[in-house]
Design an enzyme around this catalytic site. Structure first.
Site, short mmCIF file in Angstrom:
data_model
loop_
_atom_site.label_atom_id
_atom_site.label_comp_id
_atom_site.label_asym_id
_atom_site.label_seq_id
_atom_site.Cartn_x
_atom_site.Cartn_y
_atom_site.Cartn_z
N GLU A 86 0.81 -1.21 0.00
CA GLU A 86 0.00 0.00 0.00
C GLU A 86 0.85 1.27 0.00
O GLU A 86 1.96 1.29 0.53
CB GLU A 86 -0.92 -0.01 1.23
CG GLU A 86 -1.90 -1.16 1.18
CD GLU A 86 -2.91 -1.17 2.31
OE1 GLU A 86 -4.10 -1.29 2.01
OE2 GLU A 86 -2.53 -1.06 3.48
N CYS B 276 3.39 8.48 1.56
CA CYS B 276 3.95 7.46 2.44
C CYS B 276 4.14 6.20 1.59
O CYS B 276 3.20 5.66 1.03
CB CYS B 276 3.00 7.21 3.59
SG CYS B 276 3.56 5.93 4.71
N CYS C 53 6.49 -7.64 6.39
CA CYS C 53 7.59 -7.13 7.22
C CYS C 53 8.11 -8.25 8.09
O CYS C 53 7.38 -9.16 8.45
CB CYS C 53 7.05 -5.98 8.10
SG CYS C 53 8.33 -5.01 8.91
N CYS D 273 6.63 -5.98 15.20
CA CYS D 273 6.34 -5.03 16.27
C CYS D 273 4.90 -5.29 16.74
O CYS D 273 3.99 -5.44 15.93
CB CYS D 273 6.49 -3.59 15.78
SG CYS D 273 8.17 -3.24 15.20
N CYS E 84 1.81 -3.11 15.58
CA CYS E 84 1.74 -2.75 14.16
C CYS E 84 1.02 -3.82 13.36
O CYS E 84 1.36 -4.99 13.44
CB CYS E 84 3.15 -2.54 13.61
SG CYS E 84 3.16 -2.09 11.86
N HIS F 16 9.43 4.32 20.72
CA HIS F 16 8.25 3.77 21.40
C HIS F 16 8.45 3.31 22.83
O HIS F 16 7.48 3.01 23.52
CB HIS F 16 7.62 2.60 20.62
CG HIS F 16 7.34 2.91 19.18
ND1 HIS F 16 6.77 4.09 18.78
CD2 HIS F 16 7.55 2.19 18.05
CE1 HIS F 16 6.64 4.08 17.46
NE2 HIS F 16 7.11 2.95 17.00
N CYS G 60 -0.79 5.36 10.44
CA CYS G 60 0.45 4.67 10.81
C CYS G 60 0.15 3.31 11.40
O CYS G 60 -0.65 3.18 12.32
CB CYS G 60 1.20 5.44 11.90
SG CYS G 60 1.73 7.04 11.41
N1 SAH Z 1 9.74 -0.25 9.71
C1 SAH Z 1 9.88 1.19 9.70
C2 SAH Z 1 8.90 1.84 8.76
C3 SAH Z 1 7.45 1.79 9.22
S1 SAH Z 1 7.02 3.38 9.69
C4 SAH Z 1 9.76 1.69 11.12
O1 SAH Z 1 9.48 0.90 12.01
O2 SAH Z 1 10.02 2.87 11.37
C5 SAH Z 1 5.50 3.19 10.43
C6 SAH Z 1 5.42 3.94 11.75
O3 SAH Z 1 4.14 3.70 12.36
C7 SAH Z 1 6.44 3.43 12.74
O4 SAH Z 1 6.88 4.48 13.56
C8 SAH Z 1 5.62 2.46 13.55
O5 SAH Z 1 6.22 2.16 14.75
C9 SAH Z 1 4.33 3.21 13.67
N2 SAH Z 1 3.21 2.37 14.01
C10 SAH Z 1 3.09 1.05 13.79
N3 SAH Z 1 1.90 0.61 14.20
C11 SAH Z 1 1.24 1.67 14.70
C12 SAH Z 1 -0.05 1.85 15.24
N4 SAH Z 1 -0.89 0.83 15.34
N5 SAH Z 1 -0.41 3.08 15.64
C13 SAH Z 1 0.45 4.12 15.49
N6 SAH Z 1 1.67 4.00 14.95
C14 SAH Z 1 2.07 2.80 14.57
#
Ligand code: SAH
Length: 384
Positions: free
Chosen positions: A114, A127, A134, A138, A141, A245, A363
């Protein structure tokens, strides 16, 4: 050579596709200038003509070789016989009530990822995804619940920019009128685990005679692949964002399992060494607000100590929920309190307004139905 549709198909019905069409033409999208020159030299396109071709691809956004009127007709025909300028197919296009647009892209092997366009008053951000799925898992996520399927190619990463420019109709728009002014590598995947392709794609995107988005307007976000942060700093030089985080290894190990490999102290050291840091060029630390998990005032104070002496800013991201997520978003009060503590300590900490939540475009909400080893793509299930 078939002419491409410039715009997203109006229907949102998933099309039944596609393993690569046998005999499909190779794409010219994603080659560096030098690779492009080597590729087209055998048909006699050399020197300034390569430059003209590049201009057509990345400045004018041509989707049809026949339109390349500054190239002699025999060249146009030779190109059209051999190559395509296809963008990724759009399997689904959605628009949020807040104007955010999300495209589910389908690549020639049927895999999907996406891309999201977030229009704002003063800028518009695209974005971009770097992988299908992935590896990082995490916990908060949605993409992390999808296994890695594969890395995106250079052309597939650049293709997201081309497709978005097609869709908003702004090829050749003057800088001041652009709707896509900024790029963030914050879509699906960990960009530093697809380093070579991401670096090559960014060099194309930054090229001044093409898409021309400056390195100051591009941000690469990583969960903290420490050795690659150093390389990215030296070789690409875009802005850096770190998905932090948590302020202790015990918690971060749980939320971002990559932390077990590269713990907080190592990550911070790599950040301090990132080239070109100054108050005008700070590292962004992303901090997702999880109720009762990482949102206490003590966490904010520990975060301040962690960042001491580093040109840094903090993005507080309200947790964006997804189906089955094991966390809740912190209360508005808790987020405010956290931000106030940061501000009192001198750290600008904007609370990032969630965008596109209603279409799962915010995000951490991105996910495609792509599955490893699946021979051809099944229709995508609706994601919202
Ligand atoms: N793998 C990279 C690129 C992804 S960026 C990274 O981790 O930075 C996507 C961003 O959204 C990251 O900061 C991630 O931690 C954040 N993110 C992931 N899940 C989320 C959620 N459910 N709510 C808010 N932010 C989230």
């Amino acid at each position: 050579m078939k002419a491409m549709d410039d715009l997203a198909p109006p229907d949102t019905t998933p099309r039944d596709t596609t393993t690569p069409t046998p005999g499909a033409l190779a794409s010219l999208i994603g080659l560096s200038r030098a690779e492009l020159a080597a590729e087209v030299a055998p048909i006699g396109i050399e020197g300034y003509r390569v430059r003209q071709l590049w201009h057509w691809l990345y400045h004018r956004g041509a989707t049809d070789f026949r339109a390349m009127t500054s190239l002699a007709k025999p060249f146009r025909l030779a190109l059209a016989e051999r190559y395509s300028l296809d963008r990724p197919a759009i399997a689904r296009a959605q628009t949020s009530i807040d104007g955010t647009r999300k495209w589910l892209l389908r690549f020639t092997d049927g895999q999907e990822a996406e891309a999201v366009h977030i229009p704002e008053e003063e800028r518009g951000t695209l974005c971009v995804s770097s992988q299908v799925g992935c590896t990082l898992t995490c916990r908060f996520c949605h993409t992390g619940t999808q296994r890695l399927v594969r890395n995106l190619s250079v052309g597939e990463i650049v293709g997201q920019l081309l497709l978005a420019r097609d869709a908003v109709g702004e090829w050749e728009a003057p800088q001041s009128e652009r709707q896509i002014t900024n790029v963030v590598l914050m879509g699906m995947g960990e960009p530093l685990y697809n380093y070579d392709n991401v670096a090559a794609a960014l060099h194309i995107i930054m090229d001044n005679e093409g898409i021309a988005i400056s390195r100051r307007r591009i941000t690469l976000s990583t969960a903290g692949v420490v050795p690659m942060i150093r390389r990215a700093g030296a070789e690409i030089g875009v802005n850096l964002a770190i998905s932090l985080h948590a302020v202790t290894d015990a918690l971060r190990d749980r939320l971002v399992p990559l932390n077990k490999k590269y713990p907080i102290a190592e990550l911070m050291a790599a950040c301090r060494d990132y080239p070109g840091l100054s108050n005008a060029r700070r590292i962004t630390f992303e901090y997702v607000m999880l109720k009762g998990v990482n949102d206490a005032p003590a966490d904010a104070l520990a975060l301040v100590r962690l960042l001491a002496g580093m040109p840094a800013k903090v993005n507080l991201i309200p947790f964006n929920p997804w189906p089955g997520a094991p966390f809740e978003c912190s209360s508005g009060n808790a987020i405010q309190r956290f931000g106030d503590i940061m501000a009192a300590e001198g750290y600008a900490s904007p609370i990032r307004a969630p965008r596109g939540r209603d279409i799962l475009a915010a995000c951490g909400q991105l996910k495609s139905e792509s599955v490893k080893g699946r021979p051809s793509a099944a229709p995508a299930a609706p994601t919202a």
